[in-house]
Design a protein around this motif. Structure first.
Motif, PDB file in Angstrom:
ATOM      1  N   PRO A 288       0.809  -1.243   0.091  1.00  0.00           N
ATOM      2  CA  PRO A 288       0.124   0.203   0.074  1.00  0.00           C
ATOM      3  C   PRO A 288       1.019   1.100   0.273  1.00  0.00           C
ATOM      4  O   PRO A 288       2.126   1.461   0.363  1.00  0.00           O
ATOM      5  N   ASN A 289       0.299   2.271  -0.284  1.00  0.00           N
ATOM      6  CA  ASN A 289       0.816   3.891  -0.229  1.00  0.00           C
ATOM      7  C   ASN A 289       1.999   3.849  -1.365  1.00  0.00           C
ATOM      8  O   ASN A 289       3.306   4.638  -0.877  1.00  0.00           O
ATOM      9  N   GLY A 290       2.215   3.064  -2.146  1.00  0.00           N
ATOM     10  CA  GLY A 290       3.434   2.880  -3.320  1.00  0.00           C
ATOM     11  C   GLY A 290       4.678   2.486  -2.526  1.00  0.00           C
ATOM     12  O   GLY A 290       5.920   2.837  -2.881  1.00  0.00           O
ATOM     13  N   GLY A 291       4.544   1.876  -1.330  1.00  0.00           N
ATOM     14  CA  GLY A 291       5.660   1.069  -0.754  1.00  0.00           C
ATOM     15  C   GLY A 291       6.146   2.041   0.574  1.00  0.00           C
ATOM     16  O   GLY A 291       7.093   1.493   1.059  1.00  0.00           O
ATOM     17  N   VAL A 292       5.624   3.238   0.716  1.00  0.00           N
ATOM     18  CA  VAL A 292       6.095   4.074   1.516  1.00  0.00           C
ATOM     19  C   VAL A 292       5.536   3.881   2.940  1.00  0.00           C
ATOM     20  O   VAL A 292       4.031   4.041   3.113  1.00  0.00           O
ATOM     21  N   ALA A 293       6.091   3.546   4.002  1.00  0.00           N
ATOM     22  CA  ALA A 293       5.690   3.329   5.142  1.00  0.00           C
ATOM     23  C   ALA A 293       5.862   4.789   5.948  1.00  0.00           C
ATOM     24  O   ALA A 293       6.634   5.645   5.552  1.00  0.00           O
ATOM     25  N   THR A 294       4.726   5.113   6.943  1.00  0.00           N
ATOM     26  CA  THR A 294       4.797   6.210   7.840  1.00  0.00           C
ATOM     27  C   THR A 294       5.085   5.889   9.157  1.00  0.00           C
ATOM     28  O   THR A 294       4.777   4.630   9.546  1.00  0.00           O
ATOM     29  N   THR A 295       5.272   6.929   9.694  1.00  0.00           N
ATOM     30  CA  THR A 295       5.771   6.785  11.359  1.00  0.00           C
ATOM     31  C   THR A 295       4.669   6.798  12.209  1.00  0.00           C
ATOM     32  O   THR A 295       3.484   7.107  11.971  1.00  0.00           O
ATOM     33  N   VAL A 296       4.669   5.809  13.169  1.00  0.00           N
ATOM     34  CA  VAL A 296       3.784   5.505  14.179  1.00  0.00           C
ATOM     35  C   VAL A 296       4.541   5.507  15.582  1.00  0.00           C
ATOM     36  O   VAL A 296       5.842   5.570  15.612  1.00  0.00           O
ATOM     37  N   ALA A 297       3.852   5.430  16.577  1.00  0.00           N
ATOM     38  CA  ALA A 297       4.463   5.299  18.031  1.00  0.00           C
ATOM     39  C   ALA A 297       5.270   6.399  18.195  1.00  0.00           C
ATOM     40  O   ALA A 297       6.418   5.997  18.478  1.00  0.00           O
ATOM     41  N   ASP A 298       5.028   7.661  17.941  1.00  0.00           N
ATOM     42  CA  ASP A 298       5.941   8.704  18.112  1.00  0.00           C
ATOM     43  C   ASP A 298       7.178   8.822  17.491  1.00  0.00           C
ATOM     44  O   ASP A 298       8.274   9.103  17.944  1.00  0.00           O
ATOM     45  N   GLY A 299       7.202   7.916  16.267  1.00  0.00           N
ATOM     46  CA  GLY A 299       8.524   8.114  15.311  1.00  0.00           C
ATOM     47  C   GLY A 299       9.271   6.629  15.797  1.00  0.00           C
ATOM     48  O   GLY A 299      10.286   6.579  15.163  1.00  0.00           O
ATOM     49  N   HIS A 300       8.706   5.719  16.618  1.00  0.00           N
ATOM     50  CA  HIS A 300       9.618   4.395  16.786  1.00  0.00           C
ATOM     51  C   HIS A 300       9.295   3.390  16.199  1.00  0.00           C
ATOM     52  O   HIS A 300       9.556   2.158  16.628  1.00  0.00           O
ATOM     53  N   GLY A 301       8.207   3.469  15.274  1.00  0.00           N
ATOM     54  CA  GLY A 301       7.936   2.331  14.287  1.00  0.00           C
ATOM     55  C   GLY A 301       7.333   2.889  13.124  1.00  0.00           C
ATOM     56  O   GLY A 301       7.274   4.105  12.777  1.00  0.00           O
ATOM     57  N   PHE A 302       7.089   2.046  12.215  1.00  0.00           N
ATOM     58  CA  PHE A 302       6.711   2.473  10.906  1.00  0.00           C
ATOM     59  C   PHE A 302       5.500   1.443  10.349  1.00  0.00           C
ATOM     60  O   PHE A 302       5.503   0.464  11.001  1.00  0.00           O
TER      61      PHE A 302
END
Length: 109
Positions: free
Chosen positions: A14-28
């Protein structure tokens, strides 16, 4: 330069393969959509969002390492298996990543 998500994206992510940050930047995360990419090893690359816009493929210049994605290969996913009613059915020569004794197949509607 190629814009991320516009050219050589990995089909099935999904999203063209681009992951976004989660958990205040400690995960994707790639989001809530299921990932249906072919089972194989992909390159996992990182972009520092404070130093660049992370919009171009070239912005993701730090290779973190391999992302091993288990499942059938693209060739296997494109194959056609034929079974006949009232007869035994087997899928032989199954190809993919992380396919082990104990892996299962299921038929879904």
């Amino acid at each position: 330069l190629m814009e991320v998500g516009s050219g050589t994206t990995v089909p099935g992510f999904p999203n063209g393969g681009v992951a976004t940050t989660v958990a205040d930047g400690h995960g994707f995360s790639w989001g809530e959509q299921p990932i249906v990419a072919a089972g194989k090893t992909y390159d996992l690359c990182w972009c520092n969002g404070t130093a660049s816009s992370c919009l171009l493929e070239a912005d993701f210049s730090v290779r973190l390492g391999p992302l091993h994605f288990g499942g059938p290969s693209a060739q296997q996913a494109a194959s056609v298996e034929i079974c006949r009613a009232g007869m035994p059915c087997s899928v032989v020569d199954f190809e993919g990543q992380a396919i082990r004794n104990g892996s299962r197949l299921v038929v879904l509607p």
